[in-house]
Motif scaffolding. Structure first.
Motif, PDB file in Angstrom:
ATOM      1  N   ALA A  31       0.897  -1.139   0.067  1.00 55.19           N
ATOM      2  CA  ALA A  31       0.042  -0.019  -0.012  1.00 55.19           C
ATOM      3  C   ALA A  31       0.975   1.076  -0.174  1.00 55.19           C
ATOM      4  O   ALA A  31       1.842   1.200   0.914  1.00 55.19           O
ATOM      5  CB  ALA A  31      -1.027   0.148   1.336  1.00 55.19           C
ATOM      6  N   VAL A  32       0.539   2.164  -0.817  1.00 52.04           N
ATOM      7  CA  VAL A  32       1.157   3.361  -0.812  1.00 52.04           C
ATOM      8  C   VAL A  32       0.450   4.462  -0.073  1.00 52.04           C
ATOM      9  O   VAL A  32      -0.666   4.450  -0.089  1.00 52.04           O
ATOM     10  CB  VAL A  32       1.321   4.028  -2.366  1.00 52.04           C
ATOM     11  CG1 VAL A  32       2.146   5.322  -2.417  1.00 52.04           C
ATOM     12  CG2 VAL A  32       2.225   2.585  -3.243  1.00 52.04           C
ATOM     13  N   ILE A  33       1.350   5.078   0.797  1.00 54.87           N
ATOM     14  CA  ILE A  33       0.799   6.005   1.687  1.00 54.87           C
ATOM     15  C   ILE A  33       1.075   7.532   1.637  1.00 54.87           C
ATOM     16  O   ILE A  33       2.118   8.024   1.597  1.00 54.87           O
ATOM     17  CB  ILE A  33       1.242   5.664   3.286  1.00 54.87           C
ATOM     18  CG1 ILE A  33       1.007   4.353   3.398  1.00 54.87           C
ATOM     19  CG2 ILE A  33       0.451   6.694   4.177  1.00 54.87           C
ATOM     20  CD1 ILE A  33      -0.474   3.808   3.475  1.00 54.87           C
ATOM     21  N   ALA A  34      -0.044   8.315   1.344  1.00 49.46           N
ATOM     22  CA  ALA A  34       0.236   9.662   1.131  1.00 49.46           C
ATOM     23  C   ALA A  34      -0.018  10.562   2.485  1.00 49.46           C
ATOM     24  O   ALA A  34      -0.625   9.872   3.305  1.00 49.46           O
ATOM     25  CB  ALA A  34      -0.700  10.168   0.146  1.00 49.46           C
ATOM     26  N   ARG A  35       0.474  11.545   2.535  1.00 49.15           N
ATOM     27  CA  ARG A  35       0.506  12.509   3.939  1.00 49.15           C
ATOM     28  C   ARG A  35       0.001  13.865   3.629  1.00 49.15           C
ATOM     29  O   ARG A  35       0.325  14.393   2.384  1.00 49.15           O
ATOM     30  CB  ARG A  35       1.599  12.535   4.455  1.00 49.15           C
ATOM     31  CG  ARG A  35       2.532  11.339   4.680  1.00 49.15           C
ATOM     32  CD  ARG A  35       3.889  11.524   5.182  1.00 49.15           C
ATOM     33  NE  ARG A  35       4.686  10.373   5.424  1.00 49.15           N
ATOM     34  CZ  ARG A  35       4.681   9.875   6.398  1.00 49.15           C
ATOM     35  NH1 ARG A  35       4.091  10.454   7.739  1.00 49.15           N
ATOM     36  NH2 ARG A  35       5.442   8.853   6.814  1.00 49.15           N
ATOM     37  N   SER A  36      -0.918  14.503   4.480  1.00 48.37           N
ATOM     38  CA  SER A  36      -1.269  15.893   4.630  1.00 48.37           C
ATOM     39  C   SER A  36      -1.323  16.173   5.835  1.00 48.37           C
ATOM     40  O   SER A  36      -2.025  15.850   6.575  1.00 48.37           O
ATOM     41  CB  SER A  36      -2.666  16.007   3.840  1.00 48.37           C
ATOM     42  OG  SER A  36      -2.721  17.458   3.833  1.00 48.37           O
ATOM     43  N   GLY A  37      -0.119  16.916   6.188  1.00 49.84           N
ATOM     44  CA  GLY A  37      -0.110  17.302   7.893  1.00 49.84           C
ATOM     45  C   GLY A  37       0.266  15.905   8.596  1.00 49.84           C
ATOM     46  O   GLY A  37       1.057  15.211   8.115  1.00 49.84           O
ATOM     47  N   SER A  38      -0.477  15.848   9.557  1.00 43.04           N
ATOM     48  CA  SER A  38      -0.546  14.493  10.288  1.00 43.04           C
ATOM     49  C   SER A  38      -1.526  13.425   9.760  1.00 43.04           C
ATOM     50  O   SER A  38      -1.342  12.189  10.122  1.00 43.04           O
ATOM     51  CB  SER A  38      -0.690  14.883  11.760  1.00 43.04           C
ATOM     52  OG  SER A  38      -2.176  15.317  11.811  1.00 43.04           O
ATOM     53  N   LYS A  39      -2.189  13.626   8.739  1.00 41.56           N
ATOM     54  CA  LYS A  39      -3.000  12.626   8.388  1.00 41.56           C
ATOM     55  C   LYS A  39      -2.454  11.942   7.325  1.00 41.56           C
ATOM     56  O   LYS A  39      -1.538  12.437   6.440  1.00 41.56           O
ATOM     57  CB  LYS A  39      -4.397  13.437   7.518  1.00 41.56           C
ATOM     58  CG  LYS A  39      -5.522  12.443   7.021  1.00 41.56           C
ATOM     59  CD  LYS A  39      -6.439  13.268   6.537  1.00 41.56           C
ATOM     60  CE  LYS A  39      -7.488  12.362   5.913  1.00 41.56           C
ATOM     61  NZ  LYS A  39      -8.471  12.888   5.236  1.00 41.56           N
ATOM     62  N   MET A  58      -8.390   5.000   2.468  1.00 41.78           N
ATOM     63  CA  MET A  58      -8.559   4.420   3.719  1.00 41.78           C
ATOM     64  C   MET A  58      -7.440   4.808   4.717  1.00 41.78           C
ATOM     65  O   MET A  58      -6.240   5.095   3.991  1.00 41.78           O
ATOM     66  CB  MET A  58      -8.261   2.885   3.608  1.00 41.78           C
ATOM     67  CG  MET A  58      -8.181   2.170   4.983  1.00 41.78           C
ATOM     68  SD  MET A  58      -8.005   0.386   4.811  1.00 41.78           S
ATOM     69  CE  MET A  58      -9.642  -0.220   4.630  1.00 41.78           C
ATOM     70  N   PRO A  59      -7.630   5.259   5.850  1.00 41.95           N
ATOM     71  CA  PRO A  59      -6.701   5.741   6.787  1.00 41.95           C
ATOM     72  C   PRO A  59      -5.219   4.515   6.945  1.00 41.95           C
ATOM     73  O   PRO A  59      -5.926   3.436   6.963  1.00 41.95           O
ATOM     74  CB  PRO A  59      -7.412   5.826   8.148  1.00 41.95           C
ATOM     75  CG  PRO A  59      -8.680   6.118   7.861  1.00 41.95           C
ATOM     76  CD  PRO A  59      -9.057   5.167   6.700  1.00 41.95           C
ATOM     77  N   VAL A  73       4.482   2.004   2.063  1.00 40.24           N
ATOM     78  CA  VAL A  73       5.582   2.660   1.185  1.00 40.24           C
ATOM     79  C   VAL A  73       4.966   4.318   1.022  1.00 40.24           C
ATOM     80  O   VAL A  73       3.964   4.419   0.647  1.00 40.24           O
ATOM     81  CB  VAL A  73       5.722   2.138  -0.046  1.00 40.24           C
ATOM     82  CG1 VAL A  73       7.020   2.918  -0.809  1.00 40.24           C
ATOM     83  CG2 VAL A  73       6.307   0.791   0.035  1.00 40.24           C
ATOM     84  N   ASP A  74       5.877   5.108   1.495  1.00 38.65           N
ATOM     85  CA  ASP A  74       5.472   6.594   1.170  1.00 38.65           C
ATOM     86  C   ASP A  74       5.217   6.897  -0.327  1.00 38.65           C
ATOM     87  O   ASP A  74       6.051   6.562  -1.129  1.00 38.65           O
ATOM     88  CB  ASP A  74       6.408   7.367   1.746  1.00 38.65           C
ATOM     89  CG  ASP A  74       6.578   7.648   3.187  1.00 38.65           C
ATOM     90  OD1 ASP A  74       5.399   7.310   3.916  1.00 38.65           O
ATOM     91  OD2 ASP A  74       7.850   7.744   3.930  1.00 38.65           O
ATOM     92  N   ALA A  75       4.235   7.534  -0.443  1.00 38.72           N
ATOM     93  CA  ALA A  75       4.169   8.152  -1.871  1.00 38.72           C
ATOM     94  C   ALA A  75       5.139   8.708  -2.288  1.00 38.72           C
ATOM     95  O   ALA A  75       5.639   9.648  -1.628  1.00 38.72           O
ATOM     96  CB  ALA A  75       2.647   8.757  -1.984  1.00 38.72           C
ATOM     97  N   ASP A  76       5.400   8.658  -3.664  1.00 42.42           N
ATOM     98  CA  ASP A  76       6.490   9.594  -4.429  1.00 42.42           C
ATOM     99  C   ASP A  76       5.777   9.941  -5.719  1.00 42.42           C
ATOM    100  O   ASP A  76       6.151   9.352  -6.739  1.00 42.42           O
ATOM    101  CB  ASP A  76       7.666   8.802  -4.291  1.00 42.42           C
ATOM    102  CG  ASP A  76       8.736   9.748  -4.893  1.00 42.42           C
ATOM    103  OD1 ASP A  76       8.408  10.829  -5.214  1.00 42.42           O
ATOM    104  OD2 ASP A  76      10.227   9.373  -4.345  1.00 42.42           O
TER     105      ASP A  76
END
Length: 169
Positions: A31-39, A58-59, A73-76
């Motif tokens: 799963a690739v994880i995106a961020r916006s602030g702490s979300k 999904m969180p 994995v962090d989104a890039d």
């Protein structure tokens, strides 16, 4: 009559991660994880993760709790865009002199007059899908009379290939 092929790459971020690290086992869910602030939320999930119930939006914490062995994995987006550009250039050398990036997850090409070189439209879209699969990319390929129809058909189905007969868009 103009014929347009749309190649949708629904798993581009996870496919890119797998291609960059061949040591990742095929059964490993990603799963690739995106961020916006702490979300933090899932911005992409491969087929294995989706089968386990992980979905885009999904969180991240919920996805991790749902699937214990899930690789996060962090989104890039920059690497995804670069990969799409490279894939587009590769497609340009194989199929048509008119090929372009289509959004963040696809390619569009004008194939007017090119299908006969590939043995017809069915043969052409099947070959395109198979060549993308051989490169460890998950494609959905559609051909239609217009960009909009091909784009929509590639994204609105789970089928690997879609052919809208000429004049029936």
């Amino acid at each position: 009559m103009t014929r347009v092929v749309s190649i949708y790459l629904p798993d581009l971020p996870t496919d890119r991660i797998r291609r960059a690290d061949p040591s990742i086992p095929p059964e490993q869910a990603i799963a690739v994880i995106a961020r916006s602030g702490s979300k933090r939320w899932v911005s992409a999930a491969d087929a294995t993760a989706r089968k386990a119930g992980v979905h885009v939006g999904m969180p991240a914490a919920k996805a991790q709790a749902l699937f214990r062995g899930l690789m996060l994995v962090d989104a890039d987006p920059v690497k995804d865009a670069t990969a799409l550009q490279r894939i587009t250039l590769w497609a340009l050398t194989l199929y048509s002199p008119i090929v372009a990036v289509d959004g963040i997850d696809g390619i569009v090409m004008d194939t007017e007059g090119a299908d006969h070189l590939q043995g017809g439209e069915l043969s052409m879209v099947t070959k395109i899908a198979n060549q993308f699969l051989a490169k460890k990319l998950t494609p959905r390929v559609a051909i239609a009379d217009t960009w909009g129809a091909a784009h929509a058909c590639a994204r609105a189905t789970s089928r690997e290939t879609v052919i809208v007969p000429s004049g029936e868009t």
